[in-house]
Design a protein around this motif. Structure first.
Motif, PDB file in Angstrom:
ATOM      1  N   GLY A 102       0.811  -1.265  -0.019  1.00  0.00           N
ATOM      2  CA  GLY A 102      -0.140  -0.191  -0.068  1.00  0.00           C
ATOM      3  C   GLY A 102       0.901   1.436   0.084  1.00  0.00           C
ATOM      4  O   GLY A 102       1.821   1.306  -0.001  1.00  0.00           O
ATOM      5  N   TYR A 103       0.070   2.396   0.210  1.00  0.00           N
ATOM      6  CA  TYR A 103       0.782   3.748  -0.179  1.00  0.00           C
ATOM      7  C   TYR A 103      -0.046   4.863   0.799  1.00  0.00           C
ATOM      8  O   TYR A 103      -1.149   4.682   1.117  1.00  0.00           O
ATOM      9  N   ARG A 104       0.776   5.690   1.193  1.00  0.00           N
ATOM     10  CA  ARG A 104       0.371   6.693   1.993  1.00  0.00           C
ATOM     11  C   ARG A 104       0.379   7.923   0.938  1.00  0.00           C
ATOM     12  O   ARG A 104       1.330   8.108  -0.029  1.00  0.00           O
ATOM     13  N   LEU A 105      -0.733   8.831   1.007  1.00  0.00           N
ATOM     14  CA  LEU A 105      -0.937  10.031   0.247  1.00  0.00           C
ATOM     15  C   LEU A 105      -0.846  11.068   0.741  1.00  0.00           C
ATOM     16  O   LEU A 105      -1.391  11.357   1.782  1.00  0.00           O
ATOM     17  N   ILE A 106      -0.217  11.874   0.275  1.00  0.00           N
ATOM     18  CA  ILE A 106       0.279  13.380   0.638  1.00  0.00           C
ATOM     19  C   ILE A 106      -0.120  14.263  -0.445  1.00  0.00           C
ATOM     20  O   ILE A 106       0.707  14.390  -1.558  1.00  0.00           O
ATOM     21  N   VAL A 107      -0.762  15.377  -0.094  1.00  0.00           N
ATOM     22  CA  VAL A 107      -1.147  16.367  -1.269  1.00  0.00           C
ATOM     23  C   VAL A 107      -0.124  17.514  -0.912  1.00  0.00           C
ATOM     24  O   VAL A 107      -0.080  18.102   0.276  1.00  0.00           O
ATOM     25  N   TRP A 108       0.638  18.009  -1.807  1.00  0.00           N
ATOM     26  CA  TRP A 108       1.659  19.062  -1.774  1.00  0.00           C
ATOM     27  C   TRP A 108       0.749  20.173  -1.983  1.00  0.00           C
ATOM     28  O   TRP A 108       0.031  20.445  -2.825  1.00  0.00           O
ATOM     29  N   PRO A 109       0.740  21.283  -1.284  1.00  0.00           N
ATOM     30  CA  PRO A 109       0.178  22.303  -1.160  1.00  0.00           C
ATOM     31  C   PRO A 109       0.225  23.167  -2.472  1.00  0.00           C
ATOM     32  O   PRO A 109       1.194  23.279  -3.139  1.00  0.00           O
ATOM     33  N   SER A 110      -1.020  23.774  -3.022  1.00  0.00           N
ATOM     34  CA  SER A 110      -1.107  24.524  -4.191  1.00  0.00           C
ATOM     35  C   SER A 110      -1.034  25.874  -4.038  1.00  0.00           C
ATOM     36  O   SER A 110      -1.189  26.630  -4.959  1.00  0.00           O
TER      37      SER A 110
END
Length: 395
Positions: A141-149
């Protein structure tokens, strides 16, 4: 009549000159770089979304959220039940970054209705992770991280986890394909066998300026023949290619810098942003490593043409170091030069930014499709300069 030797191959380890040559067939190619990326569809399989990803799905947030980093959640063989903790360095190094990402659909997971299969559109950052993105890593599996826009943010936001990602790992065309096989034209004899070399640009004053990793020359000599460029010169065919060849329409830049660089400021002002980026890179390669000018000096930045991020570096480079000057090409080098010196000006200098309203109008929040990151704004640049001790005056 002597033939000008414009290029030099330097041994990668010792720096010793391997050969000089007049020209290099295969260094400049008739292409535009980098190639615009292809947008792809990805599916986050059995996903438990949170944060901005959940908001994109339930409508409380935008469907577009900039860049998404996916990190391995656990490597098989480690002595834990299924997942490593958030500080697992090995998992962190198994990561991919998806750029300009948008949620385009979602549905309940077939084998677990409590989870979702989420459809995304975006493209993969071109790098060497996981065999260039062609082979799925061995992770659970994977962890998901949104880089700020938003500009100025320095940390990502957790967006949940997923069991797998479909559509991500496969062969792709090179976004910056290597050049054709090289032929060194008009060389001094002596280059033989295999070698690993750094390519340098030789100016008319005899100084050699190394080009960087993207223009290294690793290979071997295939053939040598007498050169039409001189009785004592040879042409050398190599089993080698330039990893990041230069665009043919940028050849005049290199001719100009070879003969001393631009003689008046703002020669870059008529260029588009891609060529302004190349201008800054050429200025960095050809910079003069001299002591910083004395403290107390006032510098004047001509802001009339600062309509994009790279234009700012063209302008501040010339404000500090004259036509064709360099004072960084990104926020890291801007900070290094302003705060610690060695960029031409003693730290704590006074900078007057003329016509600053032009940059204030153009450098605004958003997403930068050249850098594939949140846009650097006028306010960001002002903050960086002032925090690094620059006495900044806006006019």
């Amino acid at each position: 009549m002597s033939v000008p030797l414009r290029w030099r191959l330097l041994d990668e380890r010792s720096g010793v000159t391997l050969t000089d040559c007049t020209d290099i067939d295969g260094l400049f190619v008739d292409r535009v770089f980098p190639v615009e990326p292809l947008y792809e569809r990805y599916t986050l399989v059995r996903c438990a979304p949170s944060g901005p990803l959940l908001a994109a799905i339930d409508g409380t947030g935008p469907a577009w959220f900039g860049n998404l980093v996916v990190e391995g959640a656990h490597i098989p063989g480690r002595p834990v039940s299924e997942r490593c903790g958030n500080q697992c360095r090995d998992c962190y190094e198994i990561s991919e970054e998806l750029l300009d990402v948008r949620v385009v659909g979602h549905r309940p997971a077939v084998d677990d209705p409590g989870l979702l299969d989420i459809e995304l559109e975006g493209h993969r950052r071109d790098d060497d992770n996981n065999r260039g993105g062609t082979v799925p890593p061995a992770v659970f599996g994977y962890r998901l991280i949104v880089w700020p826009s938003i500009s100025g943010a320095t940390e990502g936001t957790s967006a949940g986890e997923c069991r797998d990602i479909a559509g991500l790992f496969h062969e792709r065309p090179d976004t910056w394909p290597p050049g054709p096989p090289l032929t060194l034209l008009g060389c001094r004899p002596g280059l033989t066998g295999s070698f690993e070399a750094e390519l340098a640009h030789v100016r008319v004053d005899g100084t050699a300026h190394p080009m960087g990793w993207g223009q290294r020359v690793f290979g071997r000599v295939v053939a040598t023949r007498p050169s039409a460029l001189g009785d004592d010169l040879v042409d050398v065919t190599l089993d080698a290619r330039i990893p990041e060849p230069l665009a043919a329409n940028d050849h005049p830049f290199w001719d100009m810098w070879r003969t001393g660089g631009p003689s008046e400021p703002n020669r870059w002002a008529t260029l588009d942003r891609s060529d302004r980026y190349l201008w800054v890179r050429a200025a960095a390669i050809h910079r003069s490593h001299v002591p910083d000018k004395p403290a107390g000096r006032v510098y004047h930045l001509d802001g009339r043409y600062v309509t994009d991020y790279d234009a700012f570096y063209c302008a501040i480079g010339e404000a500090i170091n004259g036509p064709g000057g360099w004072f960084g090409g990104d926020l890291f080098w801007l900070h290094e030069n302003a705060a610690t010196g060695d960029g031409g000006a003693t730290p704590g200098f006074h900078l007057i930014w003329h016509n600053s309203q032009i940059a204030r109008t153009h450098l605004i929040p958003g997403y930068d499709h050249k850098r594939w990151l949140p846009a650097v704004t006028f306010d960001d640049l002002v903050r960086c300069l002032t925090e690094d001790g620059v006495k900044l005056e806006l006019s």
